[in-house]
Write an enzyme that holds these catalytic residues in place. Structure first.
Site, PDB file in Angstrom:
ATOM      1  N   CYS A  77       0.907  -0.880   0.099  1.00 44.67           N
ATOM      2  CA  CYS A  77       0.432  -0.246   0.541  1.00 44.67           C
ATOM      3  C   CYS A  77       0.994   1.138   0.071  1.00 44.67           C
ATOM      4  O   CYS A  77       1.635   2.144  -0.934  1.00 44.67           O
ATOM      5  CB  CYS A  77      -0.720   0.588   1.140  1.00 44.67           C
ATOM      6  SG  CYS A  77      -2.218   0.815   0.638  1.00 44.67           S
ATOM      7  N   ILE A 137      -6.951  -0.464   1.638  1.00 47.50           N
ATOM      8  CA  ILE A 137      -7.762   0.608   2.205  1.00 47.50           C
ATOM      9  C   ILE A 137      -7.349   1.476   1.932  1.00 47.50           C
ATOM     10  O   ILE A 137      -5.729   1.814   1.796  1.00 47.50           O
ATOM     11  CB  ILE A 137      -6.974   0.416   3.896  1.00 47.50           C
ATOM     12  CG1 ILE A 137      -7.367  -0.892   4.928  1.00 47.50           C
ATOM     13  CG2 ILE A 137      -6.838   1.533   5.021  1.00 47.50           C
ATOM     14  CD1 ILE A 137      -6.686  -1.123   6.050  1.00 47.50           C
ATOM     15  N   ARG A 138      -8.457   2.851   1.184  1.00 46.76           N
ATOM     16  CA  ARG A 138      -6.895   3.994   0.771  1.00 46.76           C
ATOM     17  C   ARG A 138      -6.092   3.819   0.126  1.00 46.76           C
ATOM     18  O   ARG A 138      -4.892   3.918   0.080  1.00 46.76           O
ATOM     19  CB  ARG A 138      -7.169   4.941   2.052  1.00 46.76           C
ATOM     20  CG  ARG A 138      -8.152   5.603   2.111  1.00 46.76           C
ATOM     21  CD  ARG A 138      -8.128   6.864   3.407  1.00 46.76           C
ATOM     22  NE  ARG A 138      -7.709   7.940   2.291  1.00 46.76           N
ATOM     23  CZ  ARG A 138      -6.667   8.371   2.629  1.00 46.76           C
ATOM     24  NH1 ARG A 138      -5.802   8.343   3.511  1.00 46.76           N
ATOM     25  NH2 ARG A 138      -6.200   9.744   1.661  1.00 46.76           N
ATOM     26  N   HIS A 174      -3.031  -5.389   2.317  1.00 47.34           N
ATOM     27  CA  HIS A 174      -2.262  -5.717   2.783  1.00 47.34           C
ATOM     28  C   HIS A 174      -2.226  -6.929   3.475  1.00 47.34           C
ATOM     29  O   HIS A 174      -3.324  -7.366   4.387  1.00 47.34           O
ATOM     30  CB  HIS A 174      -3.351  -4.498   4.261  1.00 47.34           C
ATOM     31  CG  HIS A 174      -3.175  -2.998   3.894  1.00 47.34           C
ATOM     32  ND1 HIS A 174      -2.010  -2.231   5.051  1.00 47.34           N
ATOM     33  CD2 HIS A 174      -3.731  -2.548   3.639  1.00 47.34           C
ATOM     34  CE1 HIS A 174      -1.660  -1.512   4.572  1.00 47.34           C
ATOM     35  NE2 HIS A 174      -3.240  -1.405   3.596  1.00 47.34           N
ATOM     36  N   GLU A 176      -0.217  -8.216   5.400  1.00 48.38           N
ATOM     37  CA  GLU A 176      -0.453  -8.467   7.259  1.00 48.38           C
ATOM     38  C   GLU A 176      -1.703  -8.247   7.359  1.00 48.38           C
ATOM     39  O   GLU A 176      -1.647  -8.312   9.246  1.00 48.38           O
ATOM     40  CB  GLU A 176       0.617  -7.951   7.307  1.00 48.38           C
ATOM     41  CG  GLU A 176       0.068  -5.999   6.963  1.00 48.38           C
ATOM     42  CD  GLU A 176       0.256  -5.203   5.569  1.00 48.38           C
ATOM     43  OE1 GLU A 176       0.174  -6.003   5.133  1.00 48.38           O
ATOM     44  OE2 GLU A 176      -0.492  -4.061   6.057  1.00 48.38           O
TER      45      GLU A 176
HETATM   46  N1  GLN Z   1      -3.881   6.469   1.412  1.00 47.38           N
HETATM   47  C1  GLN Z   1      -2.501   6.015   1.501  1.00 47.38           C
HETATM   48  C2  GLN Z   1      -1.127   7.234   1.079  1.00 47.38           C
HETATM   49  O1  GLN Z   1      -1.097   7.816   0.096  1.00 47.38           O
HETATM   50  C3  GLN Z   1      -2.049   4.445   1.765  1.00 47.38           C
HETATM   51  C4  GLN Z   1      -3.307   3.588   2.386  1.00 47.38           C
HETATM   52  C5  GLN Z   1      -2.648   2.510   3.293  1.00 47.38           C
HETATM   53  O2  GLN Z   1      -1.012   2.009   3.157  1.00 47.38           O
HETATM   54  N2  GLN Z   1      -3.410   1.310   3.456  1.00 47.38           N
HETATM   55  O3  GLN Z   1      -0.045   6.993   1.513  1.00 47.38           O
END
Ligand code: GLN
Length: 192
Positions: A77, A137-138, A174, A176
């Site tokens: 991520c 997640i985002r 993710h 983990e």
């Molecule tokens: N949105 C975060 C970023 O731009 C990444 C999100 C995450 O690691 N879950 O860095």
């Protein structure tokens, strides 16, 4: 084998817990000298702008780039964003992987979601048949890859969410945060 986890910000503790469960020796990396003696490094999820700022402040940018020339690195991520060469905006990046990444690419109503992904490479490497349950997640997406980068997984809408370039690995999700340790096992095979 000893694997470091960049422990500046984000969910590094979760990666360390998975590695310990797999019986691997671990180290939290906060300073350049913490890279000594490591066989590989994981850069966790979190906030890529913060990770970049702290890596700059702790003089880690050059040592990390150098480490990645010779050793395995896996970014999850925010870590995948930090590994990439191009995100179309200005923030500190290691620029080790020839991938173009778009941050927060899944929009607001899909900020966070889970999906079962068919990842043939992971199935083959671990001799298993189950799809991989991935938590986003985002999350970013990998917009495009250059020719020596292998696409490992795509989201249900077809966009690229995992890629590998030699000993470098990037996942938009993710591993983990679930009980499935296959992605960590796959990474360990690159670090070996
Ligand atoms: N949105 C975060 C970023 O731009 C990444 C999100 C995450 O690691 N879950 O860095």
């Amino acid at each position: 084998m000893k694997i470091g986890v960049l422990a500046l910000q984000g969910d590094f503790a979760e990666h360390i817990a998975v590695l310990k469960r797999l019986g691997v020796e671990t180290a939290e990396v906060r300073l350049p000298e913490h890279l000594n003696g490591l066989d590989g490094l994981i850069i966790p999820g979190g906030e890529s702008t913060t990770i970049g700022k702290l890596a700059t402040a702790y003089h880690l940018m050059e040592p990390l780039k150098e480490f990645g020339q010779r050793h395995a690195i896996w970014g999850t991520c925010a870590g995948a964003i930090f590994l990439s060469k191009d995100i179309g905006r200005d923030q500190p990046l290691l620029g080790l992987m020839d991938i173009k990444v778009e941050r927060n690419a899944f929009g607001r109503q899909l900020d966070s979601f889970e999906a079962d992904l068919d990842i043939p490479e992971i199935k083959k490497a671990t001799n298993t048949k189950d799809d991989y349950h991935a938590v986003f997640i985002r999350a970013p997406i990998i917009e495009s890859v250059q020719e020596d980068v292998r696409i490992l997984a795509s989201a249900p809408d077809g966009r690229i969410v995992a890629a590998q370039q030699g000993h470098l690995l990037a996942t938009a999700f993710h591993p983990e945060l679930t009980k499935d340790t296959r992605f960590h096992e796959y990474f360990l095979s690159l670090a070996d």
